[in-house]
Design an enzyme around this catalytic site. Sequence first.
Site, PDB file in Angstrom:
ATOM      1  N   MET A   1      61.432  18.700 -26.671  1.00  0.00           N
ATOM      2  CA  MET A   1      61.622  17.289 -27.031  1.00  0.00           C
ATOM      3  C   MET A   1      62.502  16.658 -25.954  1.00  0.00           C
ATOM      4  SD  MET A   1      63.113  15.832 -30.612  1.00  0.00           S
ATOM      5  CE  MET A   1      61.977  16.822 -31.557  1.00  0.00           C
ATOM      6  N   VAL A 130      54.655  24.610 -26.411  1.00  0.00           N
ATOM      7  CA  VAL A 130      55.771  24.731 -27.354  1.00  0.00           C
ATOM      8  C   VAL A 130      55.978  23.430 -28.115  1.00  0.00           C
ATOM      9  CG1 VAL A 130      58.282  25.000 -27.523  1.00  0.00           C
ATOM     10  CG2 VAL A 130      56.954  26.601 -26.135  1.00  0.00           C
ATOM     11  N   GLU A 131      55.878  22.315 -27.420  1.00  0.00           N
ATOM     12  CA  GLU A 131      56.173  21.032 -28.054  1.00  0.00           C
ATOM     13  C   GLU A 131      55.135  20.629 -29.102  1.00  0.00           C
ATOM     14  OE1 GLU A 131      58.675  19.068 -28.051  1.00  0.00           O
ATOM     15  OE2 GLU A 131      59.887  19.995 -26.486  1.00  0.00           O
ATOM     16  N   THR A 132      53.850  20.729 -28.771  1.00  0.00           N
ATOM     17  CA  THR A 132      52.831  20.160 -29.668  1.00  0.00           C
ATOM     18  C   THR A 132      51.601  21.033 -29.859  1.00  0.00           C
ATOM     19  OG1 THR A 132      51.770  18.940 -27.844  1.00  0.00           O
ATOM     20  CG2 THR A 132      53.491  17.787 -29.087  1.00  0.00           C
ATOM     21  N   TYR A 327      64.825  27.922 -26.472  1.00  0.00           N
ATOM     22  CA  TYR A 327      63.683  27.047 -26.188  1.00  0.00           C
ATOM     23  C   TYR A 327      63.188  27.265 -24.759  1.00  0.00           C
ATOM     24  CZ  TYR A 327      61.177  22.731 -25.060  1.00  0.00           C
ATOM     25  OH  TYR A 327      60.236  21.828 -24.627  1.00  0.00           O
TER      26      TYR A 327
END
Length: 352
Positions: A1, A130-132, A327
């Site tokens: 993010m 990872v994000e979406t 992350y």
Amino acid sequence: MAAFAGDTVAKSHAKAHKTAAHKASTRGPVYGKTTEAIALADELAQQHKLPKAWVRDQISKAQFLKGVPKMVLPPTVPTAKNWRAYRERFIESRRIDAGTQFWQTHQSDLARAEQTYGVPAEMIVGIIGVETFYGQNMGNYRVLDALTTLTLNFPASHPRAAERHAFFKSELGYFLAQAHHQGDASITGSFAGAMGWPQFMPSSAAKFAVDFDGDGRIDLRNSPVDAIGSVANYFKAFGWQTGMPTHYPVSFDEARLDKPTLLAPDILPSFSVSNFTAKGAVLDEQAQKHNGSLALVELFNGDEPPSYVAGTDNFYVVTRYNWSSYYALAVIELGQAVKANRALAFSQSSTR
């Protein structure tokens, strides 16, 4: 993010994508023309040089999202950090397969981004995965509702309430400026206001998003090509050094080990190779030739012994996307796994 340091990264990812039905049940009233809403609208209109009447109208239409303030609070009962458990959520076969397909579909765009910005394709693929989950989970919260809620109803019990409230108010201003320019305030995203394939916060979209598909507009939700270029541009802006590894394996010489000193700077690279090894860190031959500073990155594994890597300046750049070493390493390892899977698929097809 991008540019949003989640209070708990795992919590952010776990809760960022609720179903539309669930969110509908948590919607409260619109903010309307309350004194607080009008004052906020006028302040943001002045800051971003927007029409006051238009901003007042947008804020008045924003809905209070009942569950969102709780979602930015730290957990009441802290859970032990566990890198291996965290890793398993992202380095999984279905995500690797989706990443391989994404790379295959956009291989020319990823190659162009790597050539333009110097950022390896696997890093871009890792971030978007990872994000979406490669565009599958971009969030269905109206960004206007989420950011207005976190501006006008940020929980006072948060340990950094003043700082976080100011952050979300600033992001709301950036979002309104973009919405006015694009003529669309209905954009959806995460509960914290992150948008599109790369989950950029509005300020990051304003500063780093690029029109990489050349259609004359930036669209991070509907153009994965714009997302590819924007992620690469973000990394370059934060100092990505082409050709530098993100990290190296590290072990310890217990007789010389000064772990407290090595861990004191956290993930900020602060030690030359000679200083790093003088304090008891043991590096392989490649790492001993590293030209730059290193950090000892510690990742807890619940009740098991921690894992460690020697992080470089490029590892630190990845943490600028989301301020967590867990992350960052998940992004790196997902990208590497997709790259290896793609190479395997290519070798198998060439031998048939």
